[in-house]
Scaffold this active site. Structure first.
Site, mmCIF file in Angstrom:
data_model
loop_
_atom_site.group_PDB
_atom_site.id
_atom_site.type_symbol
_atom_site.label_atom_id
_atom_site.label_comp_id
_atom_site.label_asym_id
_atom_site.label_seq_id
_atom_site.Cartn_x
_atom_site.Cartn_y
_atom_site.Cartn_z
ATOM 1 N N ASP A 118 15.857 51.821 -50.096
ATOM 2 C CA ASP A 118 15.081 50.817 -50.825
ATOM 3 C C ASP A 118 14.390 49.830 -49.896
ATOM 4 O O ASP A 118 13.716 48.914 -50.351
ATOM 5 C CB ASP A 118 15.974 50.074 -51.823
ATOM 6 N N ASP A 124 19.058 57.515 -32.146
ATOM 7 C CA ASP A 124 18.052 56.606 -32.691
ATOM 8 C C ASP A 124 18.512 55.154 -32.623
ATOM 9 O O ASP A 124 17.720 54.246 -32.912
ATOM 10 C CB ASP A 124 17.702 56.980 -34.137
#
Length: 542
Positions: A209, A344
């Site tokens: 979101d 990452d």
């Protein structure tokens, strides 16, 4: 590269000397006004004051006068990034596969409900961003740090990267809830990249979101500032805002989704490029872009590497290997478990970034895992050094397509040297924690012996070293451990404690021109790895 790293250690931070951190509502007096000039660089310029003078050369009043009192002439710049690095041609903000670029333009989505500033780092505002604390009380500042306002010179960007997550290639990841606002050059000539986290969806949000919750945002704020005070390279956090926006999270990964409050942090770092930034380009065969990004990173952030040197990528890799070993040794010296050491989340500048489910150990346990989703304990604290090798190997794999055979061999040899680099720095840090000077053959055994006793007795790691810095040699020699040294008392119950004490005291005798009082003074100094003072000078204003 199959060599395992077997030292087992960690510690708990009980008290940290945070920088000047302010909890709102707090009001501090502003200082004399100053004249500002805008510039093409993201900066705040002052008339008649030289920006080349350091804070130490300036008097207090003159230094304070250099702080901007508003955002009217305070600017950011995206020019240094966008002039060299390509941007996604698709301007619409929807989730998609992105190729042949480094960034996508993505504008933050403001929080819908009332936004409140609940915390700000005075040190970051003043020393990094050249902003007087009073600026944080303005509407312009609230709008900036909540994603509602874009300041002059800023072109918000979301970074495209990939990564290996829990050892598996995860494909495209990217900034799914973060927006890079631009670069700011401060009065010391330092460039800092400003990024909002929790500021809404981007093309890289996948099923997310784009939001962050208050709980995790507070943790990142506090830990990044704590790590900085512990002298461990890290990103910093300037501010934290909270709203009544409903954000739904499965906090314990047990299927129980609950409503939490949305929050946004403004965080800063010299760079947000990570190993995954290079991995995704190599994975998709975008080798020209890989070279372009590497040359940019070297030119901007690796002054010891000559960008025109044919072996520059090998030299770059050598620096990253060395500094990664240094960073993880520092993590271990304070018992910090990152929790999610995916590629990452590993900075190419070897700074601590992306604070997720991290933790500081309490009772000594090398198998400590702060991440409840790490079922197999891949990122347990005792495995972080090995994960460093794994991640650096993935970096090497990303570089290999642009290296010739000889360069690949050189880079592989550099990676093989990682364990030695790591152990060397580890030894230095833990010798300092024990108050040892010079070199002797048995230092490694002495350290490992103590850590073994701590593991067997589940002793508090931080307080063990802290109390070793306070107890006298005569008290140790008599095995007379006063009750206030409760961590050492715990270890003293082990049958081999007296043997370790004998070895330790014998080793202390080899410290040249040293006394017991000097040892304790040295070990309790703020710069000592053994020191974890519970004092908070200028830490909180209330």
């Amino acid at each position: 590269m199959t060599q395992r790293i077997r030292f087992r250690f960690c510690c708990l931070i009980r008290g940290l000397a945070f920088p000047r951190l302010l909890l709102f509502g707090v009001s501090c007096p502003s200082v004399v006004c100053c004249l500002l000039l805008p510039d093409l660089e993201g900066s705040a310029h002052l008339l008649l004051l030289s920006r080349n003078k350091s804070k130490h050369e300036l008097g207090y009043c003159e230094t304070e006068a250099k702080l901007a009192l508003s955002l009217d002439f305070w600017t950011l710049s995206s020019e240094n990034l966008l002039a060299v690095l390509p941007v996604d041609p698709v301007k619409e903000n929807y989730v998609r596969k992105v190729k042949n670029c480094i960034f996508s333009i993505a504008v933050p989505t403001p929080l819908k409900s009332r936004v409140r500033l609940v915390a700000v780092s005075k040190e970051v505002l003043e020393d990094i961003l050249d902003l007087d604390l009073s600026v944080s009380e303005t509407d312009d500042f609230i709008q900036l740090v909540s994603g509602e306002k874009i300041v002059s010179g800023s072109i918000p960007l979301a970074h495209r990267y990939g990564g290996h997550q829990f050892g598996i290639w995860a494909g495209q990841l990217g900034d799914g809830r973060a927006h890079l606002l631009g670069t700011y050059m401060n009065r010391q000539g330092e460039k800092w990249e400003l990024q909002l986290k929790g500021s809404g969806k981007t093309p890289y949000s996948r099923n997310g979101d784009g939001r962050a919750v208050l709980r995790s945002s507070v943790r990142e704020f506090l830990c990044s500032e704590a790590m900085h005070s512990l002298r461990i390279p890290t990103s910093r956090v300037a501010s934290l805002v909270v709203s009544d926006n409903e954000v739904w999270r499965d906090q314990f990964y047990n299927g129980n989704i609950v409503k939490e409050r949305g929050a946004i942090v403004l965080r800063v770092a010299k760079s947000w490029f990570r190993i995954g930034s290079l991995e995704i380009l190599a994975h998709y065969g975008e080798l020209d872009l890989l070279r372009t990004l590497l040359d940019f990173i070297i030119r901007e952030h690796f002054p010891s590497v000559e960008v025109a040197e044919p072996n520059r990528y090998v030299d770059f890799f050598s620096v990253v290997v060395s500094e990664t070993a240094q960073l993880i040794a520092l993590w271990m010296s304070v018992g910090f478990a990152h929790g999610v050491c995916n590629t990452d989340n590993f900075s190419l500048l070897s700074i601590t970034i992306d604070y997720g489910p991290f933790g500081f150990m309490e009772a000594y346990n090398p198998d400590f895992v702060p991440n409840t989703s790490d079922d197999e304990g891949r990122y347990k604290i005792g495995n972080q050094a090995n994960i460093g090798i794994f991640n650096l190997n993935k970096l090497l794999q990303a570089l290999n397509p642009i290296l010739d055979p000889r360069q690949r061999q050189l880079a592989a040899q550099i990676l093989e040297g990682y364990p030695v680099l790591y152990y060397t720095r580890f030894r230095e840090l833990f010798k300092a924690k024990l108050g040892l000077l010079g070199e002797t053959k048995g230092d490694d055994d002495l350290i490992a012996f103590l850590l073994h006793l701590m593991e067997k007795t589940a002793a508090d790691f931080t307080m063990t070293f802290r109390q070793l810095s306070e107890i006298t040699q005569s008290q140790l020699q008599e095995l007379n451990i006063p009750q206030q040294f409760w961590a050492l008392n715990m270890i003293s119950k082990h049958k081999l404690f007296s043997a370790w004490v004998s070895q330790y005291l014998l080793r202390l005798k080899s410290n040249m021109n040293d006394s017991d009082s000097e040892r304790r003074k040295r070990m309790t100094s703020p710069s000592s790895p053994a020191c974890s003072s519970a004092s908070f000078p200028e830490a909180f204003c209330s």
